[in-house]
Design a protein around this motif. Structure first.
Motif, PDB file in Angstrom:
ATOM      1  N   LEU A   1     105.401  91.590  44.491  1.00 29.44           N
ATOM      2  CA  LEU A   1     104.983  90.682  45.549  1.00 29.44           C
ATOM      3  C   LEU A   1     104.026  89.603  45.054  1.00 29.44           C
ATOM      4  N   LYS A   2     103.513  89.757  43.867  1.00 27.96           N
ATOM      5  CA  LYS A   2     102.640  88.723  43.306  1.00 27.96           C
ATOM      6  C   LYS A   2     103.386  87.409  43.107  1.00 27.96           C
ATOM      7  N   THR A   3     104.680  87.487  42.794  1.00 29.30           N
ATOM      8  CA  THR A   3     105.453  86.279  42.486  1.00 29.30           C
ATOM      9  C   THR A   3     106.566  86.000  43.491  1.00 29.30           C
ATOM     10  N   ASN A   4     106.930  86.973  44.301  1.00 28.05           N
ATOM     11  CA  ASN A   4     108.055  86.828  45.224  1.00 28.05           C
ATOM     12  C   ASN A   4     107.614  87.246  46.622  1.00 28.05           C
ATOM     13  N   ASN A   5     107.612  86.296  47.549  1.00 29.00           N
ATOM     14  CA  ASN A   5     107.206  86.605  48.918  1.00 29.00           C
ATOM     15  C   ASN A   5     108.180  87.522  49.633  1.00 29.00           C
ATOM     16  N   PHE A   6     109.476  87.421  49.297  1.00 26.83           N
ATOM     17  CA  PHE A   6     110.503  88.111  50.069  1.00 26.83           C
ATOM     18  C   PHE A   6     111.518  88.824  49.177  1.00 26.83           C
ATOM     19  N   PRO A   7     111.101  89.861  48.461  1.00 19.75           N
ATOM     20  CA  PRO A   7     112.051  90.580  47.595  1.00 19.75           C
ATOM     21  C   PRO A   7     113.178  91.243  48.375  1.00 19.75           C
ATOM     22  N   GLU A   8     112.938  91.552  49.658  1.00 17.13           N
ATOM     23  CA  GLU A   8     113.994  92.183  50.451  1.00 17.13           C
ATOM     24  C   GLU A   8     115.150  91.218  50.702  1.00 17.13           C
ATOM     25  N   PHE A   9     114.907  89.897  50.596  1.00 23.64           N
ATOM     26  CA  PHE A   9     115.980  88.916  50.717  1.00 23.64           C
ATOM     27  C   PHE A   9     116.687  88.729  49.375  1.00 23.64           C
ATOM     28  N   THR A  10     115.920  88.431  48.336  1.00 23.35           N
ATOM     29  CA  THR A  10     116.532  88.192  47.027  1.00 23.35           C
ATOM     30  C   THR A  10     117.193  89.453  46.483  1.00 23.35           C
ATOM     31  N   GLY A  11     116.626  90.618  46.812  1.00 23.77           N
ATOM     32  CA  GLY A  11     117.230  91.870  46.348  1.00 23.77           C
ATOM     33  C   GLY A  11     118.582  92.144  46.972  1.00 23.77           C
ATOM     34  N   ARG A  12     118.913  91.390  48.022  1.00 17.64           N
ATOM     35  CA  ARG A  12     120.211  91.549  48.675  1.00 17.64           C
ATOM     36  C   ARG A  12     121.176  90.410  48.355  1.00 17.64           C
ATOM     37  N   VAL A  13     120.691  89.161  48.313  1.00 20.21           N
ATOM     38  CA  VAL A  13     121.610  88.019  48.265  1.00 20.21           C
ATOM     39  C   VAL A  13     121.520  87.175  47.011  1.00 20.21           C
ATOM     40  N   CYS A  14     120.558  87.440  46.139  1.00 20.12           N
ATOM     41  CA  CYS A  14     120.439  86.628  44.925  1.00 20.12           C
ATOM     42  C   CYS A  14     121.572  86.961  43.954  1.00 20.12           C
ATOM     43  N   PRO A  15     122.141  85.961  43.269  1.00 21.06           N
ATOM     44  CA  PRO A  15     123.180  86.247  42.269  1.00 21.06           C
ATOM     45  C   PRO A  15     122.635  86.839  40.973  1.00 21.06           C
ATOM     46  N   ALA A  16     121.349  87.114  40.931  1.00 19.59           N
ATOM     47  CA  ALA A  16     120.718  87.802  39.797  1.00 19.59           C
ATOM     48  C   ALA A  16     120.785  86.985  38.514  1.00 19.59           C
ATOM     49  N   LEU A  17     120.146  85.808  38.533  1.00 19.22           N
ATOM     50  CA  LEU A  17     120.008  85.010  37.315  1.00 19.22           C
ATOM     51  C   LEU A  17     119.266  85.795  36.239  1.00 19.22           C
ATOM     52  N   CYS A  18     118.395  86.702  36.677  1.00 22.91           N
ATOM     53  CA  CYS A  18     117.628  87.533  35.746  1.00 22.91           C
ATOM     54  C   CYS A  18     118.546  88.417  34.907  1.00 22.91           C
ATOM     55  N   GLU A  19     119.532  89.016  35.544  1.00 24.45           N
ATOM     56  CA  GLU A  19     120.413  89.944  34.834  1.00 24.45           C
ATOM     57  C   GLU A  19     121.303  89.212  33.826  1.00 24.45           C
ATOM     58  N   ALA A  20     121.635  87.965  34.138  1.00 22.18           N
ATOM     59  CA  ALA A  20     122.439  87.188  33.194  1.00 22.18           C
ATOM     60  C   ALA A  20     121.682  86.955  31.897  1.00 22.18           C
ATOM     61  N   ALA A  21     120.338  86.971  31.968  1.00 24.16           N
ATOM     62  CA  ALA A  21     119.519  86.726  30.779  1.00 24.16           C
ATOM     63  C   ALA A  21     118.948  88.003  30.178  1.00 24.16           C
ATOM     64  N   CYS A  22     119.308  89.166  30.727  1.00 25.72           N
ATOM     65  CA  CYS A  22     118.783  90.443  30.226  1.00 25.72           C
ATOM     66  C   CYS A  22     119.299  90.708  28.814  1.00 25.72           C
ATOM     67  N   THR A  23     118.405  91.094  27.914  1.00 26.69           N
ATOM     68  CA  THR A  23     118.786  91.325  26.527  1.00 26.69           C
ATOM     69  C   THR A  23     119.790  92.465  26.406  1.00 26.69           C
TER      70      THR A  23
END
Length: 486
Positions: A93-115
């Motif tokens: 929550l320090k960086t994301n106000n609404f993880p319950e939204f992104t955790g459902r609908v985000c296309p996960a740009l993070c996972e595309a960059a996961c080592t």
């Protein structure tokens, strides 16, 4: 790093999904979450990289790779592994106000960059995020926390989508008095009426809005700010105004017969279903129904896919999804290396359901509409299409007439609707979005700011939140002469 060999010891395990044949019977979310023990194993797969590309949000080859919010992903993955979900929630929550939204609908740009994804399967970052925040809600960690000190400054936020809510949440935490104005009958904007229930339950949105209301944010619905008189009143009564109305001007089809009956923009179609579903469980009949219809959807993106899934739940007779571009490769090409965003073919939930119900993927690639045909009463009966070559030019001899009595246009957006910018007198760019200086959120009108899709153009929920947070910093600096928002 909690478990140095976690990425070797455990395989990626996604949240399960209801079978397509089962989930098309309802409009509920259909991904039950993993039990805690398995979620902790998924957290253990994080390698705690020395250079965590997952949280970089870097632009590579014109596309963003990694989280635009720069979430502290390795930190809370490790905390998930050790079972410290409370601290994981605080770091999230320090960086994301609404993880319950992104955790459902985000296309996960993070996972595309996961080592881990370089030579295997990426960490389930998105689902770990959702697990963290839902655990926090379940265990009472999300109680309202109103600011202890108020500044006396008043801020109006026009629009209650993800960017508007992020602006409001940040500025309220700072102690400003924030009022959010929403033109629809419910708060949430895109989150409420642009994303189907199957992806984001509306009580999840309402839960967050109620928390913000308890913390002091005021909300006004059915508030049309697209009138000069109303705009003048806001500029008179508030110390700052932030425009967060999205990029809701749909791209239309410029073809013969466009005025036939039975043609709708995708978001209007989805909105009608969601509103009727919330008001009456679809019993009032006040929605555009695809039941027993031969449906064609123009557009191969996420919104088009949402239309596919919604039409199947209505009970459509058939559904096709037209895409101008060629089919993307099933795997990365050498010209698209990690950690770039993978330009590969994705089969989403709606397409999976079409395969289960009709026995085929609904997508027709390199195909476009050339004409709409009507019956004697002016109702749509068919569309004329043509195949496109690699240069996206029509290929002679490939014309075809497809039966259709419901056409949904999901061809993207061409900027924000003009009413609000015109009322406030702000300048627009050639792309139809609000003009601001590079790296700034200030418009051409004093004390008026803009954020989200209205400034950036059609984008993702995660980008809208990032925009809202950045705009809030600039507004706070404008109001107070300094800012301690991050």
């Amino acid at each position: 790093m909690g478990k140095p060999t976690g990425f070797l010891d455990y395989q990626r395990e996604n949240n399960p999904a209801q079978r397509p044949e089962e989930r098309i019977r309802h409009f509920n979310e259909f991904h039950p979450r993993l039990p805690e023990a398995e979620r902790r194993r998924q957290g253990a797969r994080c390698m705690e990289c020395g250079v965590p590309y997952c949280q970089s949000g870097a632009v590579l080859s014109g596309m963003v790779s990694g989280c635009p919010l720069h979430n502290l992903i390795p930190e809370w993955n490790d905390l998930v592994y050790t079972g410290n979900f409370d601290l994981a929630a605080r770091r999230l929550l320090k960086t994301n106000n609404f993880p319950e939204f992104t955790g459902r609908v985000c296309p996960a740009l993070c996972e595309a960059a996961c080592t881990c994804g370089l030579n295997g399967d990426a960490v389930t970052i998105k689902e770990n995020e959702l697990g963290i925040i839902e655990d926090a809600w379940a265990h009472g960690l999300m109680e309202p926390r109103p600011p202890k000190v108020r500044t006396g400054k008043k801020v109006a936020v026009v629009g209650s989508g993800p960017s508007g809510l992020a602006v409001a949440d940040q500025l309220n935490r700072r102690g400003h008095l924030v009022t959010v104005f929403e033109k629809e009958d419910r708060v949430g904007g895109l989150l409420m009426y642009g994303i189907p229930n199957m992806k984001l339950k509306k009580d999840i949105v309402e839960r967050r809005v109620e928390k913000m209301r308890a913390e002091g944010v005021a909300f006004q619905v059915n508030a049309d700010m697209g009138k000069p008189k109303t705009a003048k009143e806001l500029l008179r009564d508030f110390d700052a105004v932030v425009l967060c109305c999205g990029a809701g001007q749909p791209r239309d089809l410029k073809v013969a017969g466009r005025d036939v009956k039975g043609v709708y923009f995708a978001v209007d179609f989805l909105k009608s279903t969601t509103k009727s579903l919330l008001n009456s469980g679809l019993q009032d009949g006040k929605y555009v129904s695809a039941k027993d219809k031969q449906v064609i959807i123009v557009g191969g993106g996420d919104t088009g896919n949402d239309c596919v899934g919604t039409c199947i739940r209505h009970g459509c007779k058939s559904v096709l999804q037209l895409e101008m571009m060629p089919k993307a490769p099933d795997r990365r090409t050498e010209s698209n290396p990690w950690p770039e965003w993978p330009r590969v073919c994705k089969t989403d939930y709606g397409q999976e359901e079409s395969i289960a119900v009709f026995g085929r993927d609904p997508r027709l690639y390199q195909t476009t509409v050339t004409e709409l045909l009507s019956d004697e009463e002016g109702n749509l009966r068919a569309v004329k299409t043509v195949r496109l070559g690699k240069d996206l030019k029509p290929v002679p001899g490939t014309e075809e007439e497809l039966p259709c009595d419901l056409l949904l246009i999901a061809a993207g957006f061409v900027g924000c609707r003009p009413e609000v910018p015109k009322a406030f007198g702000v300048e627009l760019t050639e792309r139809g979005v609000v003009k601001t200086p590079q790296g700034s959120y200030a418009t051409s009108v004093p004390k008026v700011f803009a954020a989200g899709d209205m400034r950036r153009g059609q984008s993702l929920v995660v980008w809208a939140i990032a925009e809202g947070r950045a705009a809030a910093r600039e507004v706070d600096q404008f109001l107070m002469g300094y800012t301690n928002l991050y």
